[in-house]
Design an enzyme around this catalytic site. Structure first.
Site, PDB file in Angstrom:
ATOM      1  N   GLY A   1      -8.224  -7.856   5.718  1.00 21.28           N
ATOM      2  CA  GLY A   1      -8.609  -7.921   7.115  1.00 21.28           C
ATOM      3  C   GLY A   1      -8.002  -8.737   8.092  1.00 21.28           C
ATOM      4  O   GLY A   1      -8.701  -8.885   9.122  1.00 21.28           O
TER       5      GLY A   1
ATOM      6  N   CYS B   1       9.481 -37.913 -13.378  1.00 22.81           N
ATOM      7  CA  CYS B   1       8.066 -38.510 -13.537  1.00 22.81           C
ATOM      8  C   CYS B   1       7.523 -38.622 -12.382  1.00 22.81           C
ATOM      9  O   CYS B   1       6.133 -39.162 -12.531  1.00 22.81           O
ATOM     10  CB  CYS B   1       8.293 -39.856 -14.332  1.00 22.81           C
ATOM     11  SG  CYS B   1       9.093 -40.971 -13.369  1.00 22.81           S
TER      12      CYS B   1
ATOM     13  N   ARG C   1      -3.695  -0.763  -6.577  1.00 21.92           N
ATOM     14  CA  ARG C   1      -2.630  -1.900  -6.658  1.00 21.92           C
ATOM     15  C   ARG C   1      -3.158  -2.415  -8.039  1.00 21.92           C
ATOM     16  O   ARG C   1      -4.332  -2.493  -8.303  1.00 21.92           O
ATOM     17  CB  ARG C   1      -2.821  -2.721  -5.544  1.00 21.92           C
ATOM     18  CG  ARG C   1      -4.257  -3.308  -5.306  1.00 21.92           C
ATOM     19  CD  ARG C   1      -4.442  -4.215  -4.010  1.00 21.92           C
ATOM     20  NE  ARG C   1      -6.026  -4.507  -4.141  1.00 21.92           N
ATOM     21  CZ  ARG C   1      -6.518  -4.936  -3.241  1.00 21.92           C
ATOM     22  NH1 ARG C   1      -5.921  -5.473  -2.187  1.00 21.92           N
ATOM     23  NH2 ARG C   1      -7.893  -5.095  -3.246  1.00 21.92           N
TER      24      ARG C   1
ATOM     25  N   ARG D   1      -2.750   2.845   9.027  1.00 24.89           N
ATOM     26  CA  ARG D   1      -3.276   1.598   8.550  1.00 24.89           C
ATOM     27  C   ARG D   1      -1.998   0.778   8.394  1.00 24.89           C
ATOM     28  O   ARG D   1      -0.911   1.222   7.850  1.00 24.89           O
ATOM     29  CB  ARG D   1      -3.856   1.773   7.006  1.00 24.89           C
ATOM     30  CG  ARG D   1      -5.230   2.400   6.955  1.00 24.89           C
ATOM     31  CD  ARG D   1      -5.518   2.783   5.534  1.00 24.89           C
ATOM     32  NE  ARG D   1      -6.176   3.782   5.478  1.00 24.89           N
ATOM     33  CZ  ARG D   1      -7.638   3.968   4.982  1.00 24.89           C
ATOM     34  NH1 ARG D   1      -8.314   2.638   5.103  1.00 24.89           N
ATOM     35  NH2 ARG D   1      -8.435   4.939   5.071  1.00 24.89           N
TER      36      ARG D   1
ATOM     37  N   LYS E   1       0.823  -1.255   0.032  1.00 23.98           N
ATOM     38  CA  LYS E   1       0.036  -0.061   0.143  1.00 23.98           C
ATOM     39  C   LYS E   1       0.860   1.248   0.154  1.00 23.98           C
ATOM     40  O   LYS E   1       0.424   2.014  -0.863  1.00 23.98           O
ATOM     41  CB  LYS E   1      -0.807   0.070   1.115  1.00 23.98           C
ATOM     42  CG  LYS E   1      -2.018   1.161   1.334  1.00 23.98           C
ATOM     43  CD  LYS E   1      -3.037   0.723   2.401  1.00 23.98           C
ATOM     44  CE  LYS E   1      -3.805  -0.505   2.420  1.00 23.98           C
ATOM     45  NZ  LYS E   1      -4.337  -0.435   3.813  1.00 23.98           N
TER      46      LYS E   1
ATOM     47  N   HIS F   1      -6.602 -42.251  -1.234  1.00 22.63           N
ATOM     48  CA  HIS F   1      -6.412 -42.723  -2.632  1.00 22.63           C
ATOM     49  C   HIS F   1      -7.431 -42.143  -3.597  1.00 22.63           C
ATOM     50  O   HIS F   1      -6.813 -41.699  -4.615  1.00 22.63           O
ATOM     51  CB  HIS F   1      -6.954 -44.409  -2.487  1.00 22.63           C
ATOM     52  CG  HIS F   1      -6.666 -45.064  -3.746  1.00 22.63           C
ATOM     53  ND1 HIS F   1      -7.734 -45.223  -4.612  1.00 22.63           N
ATOM     54  CD2 HIS F   1      -5.736 -45.420  -4.532  1.00 22.63           C
ATOM     55  CE1 HIS F   1      -7.639 -45.891  -5.765  1.00 22.63           C
ATOM     56  NE2 HIS F   1      -6.350 -46.114  -5.805  1.00 22.63           N
TER      57      HIS F   1
ATOM     58  N   SER G   1      15.588 -40.827 -14.706  1.00 22.01           N
ATOM     59  CA  SER G   1      14.153 -40.198 -14.697  1.00 22.01           C
ATOM     60  C   SER G   1      13.967 -39.920 -13.050  1.00 22.01           C
ATOM     61  O   SER G   1      13.973 -41.106 -12.245  1.00 22.01           O
ATOM     62  CB  SER G   1      13.087 -40.989 -15.256  1.00 22.01           C
ATOM     63  OG  SER G   1      11.721 -40.302 -14.846  1.00 22.01           O
TER      64      SER G   1
ATOM     65  N   MET H   1      -5.137  -7.571   9.461  1.00 27.01           N
ATOM     66  CA  MET H   1      -4.425  -6.447  10.264  1.00 27.01           C
ATOM     67  C   MET H   1      -5.094  -5.225  10.597  1.00 27.01           C
ATOM     68  O   MET H   1      -6.304  -5.208  10.022  1.00 27.01           O
ATOM     69  CB  MET H   1      -3.074  -6.086   9.989  1.00 27.01           C
ATOM     70  CG  MET H   1      -2.185  -7.683  10.071  1.00 27.01           C
ATOM     71  SD  MET H   1      -0.785  -7.495   9.368  1.00 27.01           S
ATOM     72  CE  MET H   1       0.096  -6.215   9.983  1.00 27.01           C
TER      73      MET H   1
ATOM     74  N   TYR I   1      13.075 -32.755 -19.438  1.00 29.09           N
ATOM     75  CA  TYR I   1      11.587 -32.918 -19.701  1.00 29.09           C
ATOM     76  C   TYR I   1      10.853 -33.270 -18.141  1.00 29.09           C
ATOM     77  O   TYR I   1      11.691 -33.582 -17.277  1.00 29.09           O
ATOM     78  CB  TYR I   1      11.126 -33.905 -20.546  1.00 29.09           C
ATOM     79  CG  TYR I   1      11.389 -35.450 -20.122  1.00 29.09           C
ATOM     80  CD1 TYR I   1      10.305 -36.000 -19.228  1.00 29.09           C
ATOM     81  CD2 TYR I   1      12.281 -36.036 -20.387  1.00 29.09           C
ATOM     82  CE1 TYR I   1      10.658 -37.479 -18.680  1.00 29.09           C
ATOM     83  CE2 TYR I   1      12.680 -37.304 -20.184  1.00 29.09           C
ATOM     84  CZ  TYR I   1      11.846 -38.047 -19.157  1.00 29.09           C
ATOM     85  OH  TYR I   1      12.098 -39.293 -18.758  1.00 29.09           O
TER      86      TYR I   1
HETATM   87  C1  PEP Z   1       8.060 -41.990  -8.226  1.00 33.93           C
HETATM   88  O1  PEP Z   1       8.440 -42.512  -7.125  1.00 33.93           O
HETATM   89  O2  PEP Z   1       8.179 -40.730  -8.192  1.00 33.93           O
HETATM   90  C2  PEP Z   1       7.410 -42.505  -9.351  1.00 33.93           C
HETATM   91  C3  PEP Z   1       6.962 -41.894 -10.298  1.00 33.93           C
HETATM   92  O3  PEP Z   1       7.194 -43.885  -9.143  1.00 33.93           O
HETATM   93  P1  PEP Z   1       5.821 -44.367  -8.411  1.00 33.93           P
HETATM   94  O4  PEP Z   1       5.124 -43.158  -7.945  1.00 33.93           O
HETATM   95  O5  PEP Z   1       5.113 -45.320  -9.139  1.00 33.93           O
HETATM   96  O6  PEP Z   1       6.606 -44.970  -7.081  1.00 33.93           O
END
Ligand code: PEP
Ligand code: MG
Length: 905
Positions: A100, A857, A335, A91, A22, A451, A789, A102, A877
């Protein structure tokens, strides 16, 4: 002497760390010559010094005097003087807005004498006494910690006594009485007289703002918003201007574009004869800016020109708070305005078209989280919907359908063209087929990391979980609702679940599709064809432009985690450039579990050969389909990973069955044998037991089976003119020797199939880096790997030494409260710990092979903040669930702009 006080004319918008958001923006507006009431900002440094020592630094009082005198000289009035008093507001204003959270105290400078002066100069005694009673109330509450109820009780009693129902209907005498009563409240509950010295009021209010940084609610807010606790707040002291001085006064809020739809054109609310808090309280209906134009053309014109000026200056949508005091416009705050996800995309490209920002900048103005919000369908609002219960909103979206209690029902009914909601007490991996076909998932148990929740989020499926008011009886096929004895829901009933709010409705609720999802699935042209109006068309066009720009600038490739041809297709439609993780365990589950059991139970070579021979054609068929779908694109196939026991019956259930059968004399010797195996392979910590490469190396024939299925499938595709690109990945490697053995066996099979078929099969062979030992010894592991990976799911578990299933629902909530984590390390990669493991893996891997291809991954591959980190690490990637592919593309583009120089070798 540290500089603790800045006049508004001294700072600028880039000093948010020091002056708060501010304060920095007030300074910027002052610099631009816009009409800001004079004032000054006390820095966050001063706040931090106060919080560290528990006392206000000595220099502060001196600097405040200087700044205050400058303001007084400029205006020719003195703080709290008996005649024509200068009044100020105090302020809080931290670097990040904490709405809200402070404190604010208005009308500082009023006392028993100056109230008379104010009445005199304003010719409005009612206004003066009302301002004084507001000061005592606010000061009592926020500075002196008097319970606000004491004041509201007096106010209510006074209104009753005078037979009026609204605050502003109280007359001067009533307000005078109220001031006396409020002062008595202060004395009684704070033990001191309400301070009459204006400077004491100012100093005490300043200190109260400092203190408010550390209130419980401020702490909770910051934890949730990931704002660091050590920033402190600045304090803005600003000359009071009044919107409640009659019909030529008023107050309002305006936006330089519509923050909700993103339409061009100004937008705002105005309230005549009112103060800011009245607008927020929504007591009276507000007017539009067009109304202001007819009421006060001069102020309106001045406001419009200030809006244009600010938007050009900030090069973004701004929101502005303003007050008109007897025909004179004042700007009290501006702002860069908050906006909806749709507005963010539209405004960003509008500004590009207006040549206010570049396409690169536009990309920094939208986020993956905003894109996610736009990807879900939403319920249309209708008044008459019946809420059954509210539970945990686990995965966003809006889903409507008949209740289905299990896989078979969900599948049969969707095949028949119905929409169903899979309703379970809780879900487990066996429920996957039902979850895949259902429009949404509702569970009675489990939290955000159950899950059902994790899987649904990965699939982009709407999910509400932990609805403990519901009693789901799958055997009886009924759902009962606590407190509603009359109600028994069955498969005949339709319910609707809202993944944003966690609400569960009984009956149909209309849903509208996400136009952005249509665009992502079917392309711009089709999305424009079905778009209902201009807003939608502009939105999808903006998303398309920004996505294409992200693809152009990003350095990270985006792959998907996909195990089935359907998943792979979805991923490709959303722009995935390959599969970064094809988990193969599902190829061993379902009906095939029996074949795996035969393999585990095989007591001689022949039985084993038979079991393997039965599995081979099935798996080969799976791979053929996957290669066909992924034609020409890389596909990382991970050999089997889960613990052995997942393919075997449950120990307790089987023990009971064997015991009962034995008693009845109906015991099948095969069951007894199976029980012995299940007992032998039972593990106390399966997550750390016989799984991954350990299982592959010790269970004869497993590697050979999987690699042969991959190789033969590839040959089939090559014969058919296809272009398969499998990359074979070994999970849970900790030592180079493990990878070396696995590699030799993989290569042997590839050579064999190559010899049999005449096709050259030299697929890359690599491993996951998902154990600390793998990360720290990645230099040696790299000798045997064609690629790495990072499996950040297991790497998080093993670096922290806890298993996700065991800890998330048990103590994560407390750990988040304690601030051990700012956010779950399973959602966003924990840079300081797990991130360092990744860094070690990258550095060591590159030390051995400078060109080693590396990706990630784990689930973090689809998380915006984590993607930024992987970009900075110079990975090639990220691989994430198909649903999150567009988000990953966008975020990878943003990272490339924020960090043009990543650490890529
Ligand atoms: C991991 O462990 O990040 C992975 C991709 O394998 P999983 O989740 O299948 O154990
Ligand atoms: Mg893993």
């Amino acid at each position: 002497m540290p500089k603790y006080v800045y006049r508004f004319s001294e700072g600028d918008k880039d000093q948010k760390d020091l002056l708060g958001g501010k304060g920095a923006n007030l300074a910027e507006m002052t610099r631009l010559g816009l009409p800001v009431p004079p004032g000054f900002t006390i820095t966050t440094d001063a706040c931090r010094a106060y919080l560290a020592d528990g006392t206000v630094p000595d220099e502060l009082a001196v600097q405040v005097t200087t700044a205050l005198r400058e303001v007084e000289e400029e205006l020719g009035r003195e703080l709290g003087a008996p005649e024509d008093p200068l009044l100020v507001s105090v302020r809080s204003g931290a670097k990040f807005s904490m709405p809200g959270m402070m404190e604010t105290v208005l009308n500082i400078g009023l006392n028993d004498k100056s109230v008379l002066g104010l009445a005199e100069v304003s010719s409005d005694a009612r206004f003066a006494w009302d301002s004084y009673r507001r000061l005592i109330q606010m000061f009592g509450k926020t500075v002196l910690d008097v319970d606000g109820d004491h004041f509201s009780e007096r106010l209510d009693a006074k209104k009753a006594e005078h037979g009026v129902s609204l605050d502003y209907e109280l007359d001067v005498d009533a307000l005078k009485e109220l001031v006396a009563e409020y002062k008595a409240v202060v004395l009684e509950h704070a033990g001191i007289e309400f301070p009459q010295d204006p400077r004491a009021q100012l100093d005490m209010a300043t200190e109260a703002v400092f203190r408010s940084w550390n209130t419980e609610r401020a702490h909770i807010y910051r934890r949730r918003e990931k704002i660091p606790h050590d920033l402190g707040t600045a304090v803005n002291v600003c000359t009071m201007v009044f919107g409640n001085m009659g019909e030529t006064s008023g107050t309002g809020v305006c936006f330089t574009r519509d923050p909700s739809s993103g339409r061009t054109g100004v937008y705002g609310d105005y309230l005549v004869n009112a103060q800011g808090e009245d607008v927020v309280a929504g007591i009276r209906n507000t007017l539009s800016l067009a109304d202001l134009k007819t009421l006060d053309r001069t102020s309106y014109d001045e406001l419009r020109s200030a809006m244009r000026r600010l938007e050009t200056h900030y090069r973004d949508l701004c929101d502005i708070e303003f007050t008109i005091e007897r025909g004179k416009l004042w700007l009290l705050q501006t702002r860069v305005g908050k906006r909806t996800a749709a507005a963010a995309f539209r405004v960003a490209t509008q500004l590009v078209d207006e040549k206010l920002i570049t396409m690169d900048e536009a990309l920094t103005r939208v986020t993956g989280d905003q894109l996610t919000q736009l990807m879900f369908p939403q319920f249309e609002y209708t008044g008459d919907r019946e809420v059954l219960t509210r539970a945990m909103p686990a995965s966003p979206g809006a889903a409507v359908g008949h209740i289905a209690f299990d896989n078979a029902e969900a599948i049969a009914r969707t095949e028949a063209g119905e929409s169903v909601i899979l309703v379970r007490r809780e879900t487990n991996p066996d429920d996957l087929p039902g979850m895949v076909v259902a429009a949404g998932v509702l569970t009675a148990r489990g939290g955000k990391t159950s899950h059902a929740a994790v899987v649904a989020r990965g699939m982009g499926k709407t999910c509400v979980c932990g609805a403990d008011q519901l009693e789901v009886d799958a055997a009886a096929r009924t759902v009962r609702v606590a407190g509603r004895e009359d109600l028994v829901l069955t498969s005949e009933d339709v319910i609707a679940i809202d993944g944003q709010t966690g609400e569960v409705f009984l009956g149909e609720v209309p849903v509208s599709d996400s136009p952005v999802m249509t665009y992502l699935r079917r392309g711009l042209e089709e999305a424009l064809d079905v778009a209902g109006n201009v807003d939608t068309r502009e939105l999808v066009t903006s998303v398309d432009r920004l996505m294409r720009h992200a693809d152009k600038v990003r350095r990270l490739q985006v792959r998907a985690n996909a195990d089935t041809p359907d998943d792979a297709r979805h991923a490709i439609h959303r722009g995935a450039e390959g599969v970064g993780l094809c988990r193969t365990e599902h190829m061993f589950l379902g009906k095939r579990k029996q074949l795996v059991q035969n393999l585990i139970l095989a007591s001689n070579e022949e039985e084993r050969e038979n079991a393997l021979a039965a599995l081979l054609p099935l798996q080969k068929g799976d791979f053929i389909q996957m290669f066909e779908t992924m034609n020409g694109r890389p596909m990382t196939v991970r050999l089997i990973d889960p613990p052995l026991h997942e393919f075997l019956p449950d120990l307790t259930e089987l023990s009971v069955k064997v015991a009962l059968d034995r008693e009845r004399g109906t015991l099948d010797p095969a069951d007894e044998e199976l029980l012995a195996v299940v007992r032998r392979s039972h593990e106390a910590n399966p997550m750390l037991g016989l799984r991954g490469v350990r299982l592959l190396l010790t269970m004869p024939g497993l590697i050979e089976l999987q690699v042969r299925a991959i190789a033969e499938a590839a040959v089939e595709r090559l014969k058919a003119g296809g272009d398969p690109h499998p990359e074979i990945m070994i999970p849970l490697v900790g030592s180079v020797r493990e990878l070396q053995i696995a590699r030799e066996r993989v290569e042997a099979v590839l050579r064999k199939v190559s010899g049999e078929s005449g096709y050259k099969l030299d697929f890359p062979i690599g491993c996951m880096i998902e154990l600390p030992r793998a990360a720290v010894s990645a230099d040696t592991i790299a000798e045997e790997a064609d690629f790495f990976s990072f499996g950040t799911n297991d790497l998080t578990q093993t670096t922290w030494g806890f298993s996700r299933d065991d800890v998330e629902s048990v103590f994560f909530k407390e750990y988040l409260d304690y601030g051990v984590f700012g956010v779950s390390p399973f959602e966003t990669v924990d840079e300081r710990g797990v991130g360092r493991m990744v860094r070690l893996g990258v550095e060591h891997g590159r030390a051995t092979k400078p060109d080693l291809k590396m990706g990630v991954c784990g689930e973090h591959g689809g998380d915006p903040e984590s993607i930024d980190f992987f970009h900075r690490m110079g990975l090639s990637y990220v691989s994430c669930s198909p649903f999150r592919v567009p988000v990953a593309r966008l975020e990878a583009g943003r990272s490339a702009i924020f960090y043009p120089e990543s650490e890529e070798a």
